[in-house]
Design an enzyme around this catalytic site. Sequence first.
Site, mmCIF file in Angstrom:
data_model
loop_
_atom_site.group_PDB
_atom_site.id
_atom_site.type_symbol
_atom_site.label_atom_id
_atom_site.label_comp_id
_atom_site.label_asym_id
_atom_site.label_seq_id
_atom_site.Cartn_x
_atom_site.Cartn_y
_atom_site.Cartn_z
ATOM 1 N N PHE A 128 -8.701 9.296 -0.739
ATOM 2 C CA PHE A 128 -7.409 9.928 -1.750
ATOM 3 C C PHE A 128 -7.316 8.998 -2.938
ATOM 4 O O PHE A 128 -6.929 7.799 -2.683
ATOM 5 C CB PHE A 128 -6.284 10.287 -0.925
ATOM 6 C CG PHE A 128 -5.400 10.950 -1.714
ATOM 7 C CD1 PHE A 128 -5.119 12.250 -2.013
ATOM 8 C CD2 PHE A 128 -4.243 10.117 -2.488
ATOM 9 C CE1 PHE A 128 -4.229 13.024 -2.773
ATOM 10 C CE2 PHE A 128 -3.048 10.598 -3.265
ATOM 11 C CZ PHE A 128 -3.284 12.180 -3.378
ATOM 12 N N ASP A 215 -9.472 0.488 -4.525
ATOM 13 C CA ASP A 215 -8.084 1.103 -4.401
ATOM 14 C C ASP A 215 -7.377 0.595 -3.274
ATOM 15 O O ASP A 215 -7.428 1.005 -2.218
ATOM 16 C CB ASP A 215 -8.322 2.495 -4.618
ATOM 17 C CG ASP A 215 -7.070 3.464 -4.290
ATOM 18 O OD1 ASP A 215 -5.797 2.957 -4.379
ATOM 19 O OD2 ASP A 215 -7.044 4.651 -4.606
ATOM 20 N N LYS A 244 2.480 1.887 -5.160
ATOM 21 C CA LYS A 244 3.427 1.806 -3.933
ATOM 22 C C LYS A 244 4.140 0.626 -3.839
ATOM 23 O O LYS A 244 5.365 0.637 -4.331
ATOM 24 C CB LYS A 244 2.289 2.187 -2.964
ATOM 25 C CG LYS A 244 1.904 3.750 -3.052
ATOM 26 C CD LYS A 244 1.272 4.043 -1.273
ATOM 27 C CE LYS A 244 0.815 5.547 -1.327
ATOM 28 N NZ LYS A 244 1.908 6.579 -1.241
HETATM 29 C C1 LIG Z 1 -4.903 5.320 -1.947
HETATM 30 C C2 LIG Z 1 -4.267 5.992 -2.776
HETATM 31 N N1 LIG Z 1 -4.398 6.016 -4.230
HETATM 32 C C3 LIG Z 1 -3.810 6.714 -4.995
HETATM 33 C C4 LIG Z 1 -2.688 7.301 -4.865
HETATM 34 C C5 LIG Z 1 -1.790 8.081 -5.915
HETATM 35 O O1 LIG Z 1 -0.680 7.493 -5.851
HETATM 36 P P1 LIG Z 1 0.534 8.147 -6.501
HETATM 37 O O2 LIG Z 1 1.049 9.365 -5.608
HETATM 38 O O3 LIG Z 1 1.626 7.225 -6.791
HETATM 39 O O4 LIG Z 1 0.103 8.695 -8.012
HETATM 40 C C6 LIG Z 1 -2.342 7.101 -3.136
HETATM 41 C C7 LIG Z 1 -1.276 7.942 -2.938
HETATM 42 O O5 LIG Z 1 -0.894 8.493 -1.783
HETATM 43 C C8 LIG Z 1 -2.964 6.664 -2.262
HETATM 44 O O6 LIG Z 1 -2.608 6.536 -1.068
#
Ligand SMILES: Cc1ncc(COP(=O)(O)O)c(C=O)c1O
Length: 393
Positions: A128, A215, A244
Amino acid sequence: MSHVMNTYARQPVAFVRGEGVWLWDEQGRKYLDALAGIAVNTLGYAHPKLTKALTERIKSGVLHTSNLWRIPDQEAAADRIAEITGLDEVFFCNSGLEANEAAIKIARKYGHDKGIAEPAIIVMEKAFHGRSLATLSATGNRKVQAGFEPLVSGFVRVPLNDLDAVRLVAEHNRNIAAVMIEPIQGEGGINVSRLEYLRDLKALCDKHEWLFISDEIQCGLGRTGKWFVYQHAGFKPDVVPLAKGLASGVPVGACVTGGRANGVFKPGNHGSTFGGNPLAMTAVVATIDIVKEEGLIERAAKTGETIRSEVRKLALPGVTDIRGMGSMIGVELERACGELVLQALQAGLVLNVTADNVVRMLPPLVMSEAEGRQVVERLAPLLKAFLEKRVAA
Ligand SMILES: Cc1ncc(COP(=O)(O)O)c(C=O)c1O
């Protein structure tokens, strides 16, 4: 009727006050928080030092200036992020998807600079990365993509922990510029990459001069017992998107570069009005300093391990796996268990279910081992009742 757009299936609870790892709802009921707003509230609630830093920032009258000017707090935040990541340059934005969007643009620009007209990025099944068009295209979950086609092109998908699949792509596709991976998949069900696999993947990136994009938006920032998961594997990626937990509740994102990714963006290539504004940067500096001062990385590792081992001790048939690293915890059940979220709330416990059948816990880093045991004390009867229901049916 609420005018809030209906994009979330919300639980019928509103938290209005918090302290430490505890939350209170509008009726004054108290909850133990094992989710931290999905890995956001690193310092829990009402941390006095964060409150003081933010209060001083607000009193200064300067919440926002512009990236047209120097922003000393941004420079301080970038210095700290460079120190904890071991990397060099930080682009600030406001969310995880923006950090990943920046990473994807860097990968494409890097490819173009190498003479690849249509650069592609290797991404993982069940990953994700966000909900913008580029990041949902990078995401390995059809539910996130359906209805938003045409997807952004240039992503090649392989299974996690399968190096041969990556090697095969390398043999047949000359357009690859980068690999993008969540070293521990959060939304996908707390799927942990083997450290050996991460090291081999990095070696493959080095061999082909691809960027390694880690990520760490959900798994990073001290949650796993080191600042970042790649540090367990003992190497430095080229790009690390963060968000986050970086500012303990104030919206922020950051795309950090090192190695081959340094200097790829030139003035004019990318930007963000709010990115790196003084309010968010104050929270970043305070969060990182407090995590260090209070030894919260070690605490998160211990508390997470305690939670996992207490769940293991329950020895419940129907629990098919207990996994994760530090305070990133997944308890996989034999069948879909979304109903546990509401049942947990009713029992005064905040958690989440992801990938249909994985109970996910991402407690604030301030959670003590004793509080971690309380999490399992509250969770255990719910798990038992849920799993026994199946046997009875
Ligand atoms: C691993 C990862 N990347 C990207 C995102 C996207 O972040 P945002 O919701 O702040 O756009 C998330 C959100 O859950 C995530 O867990």
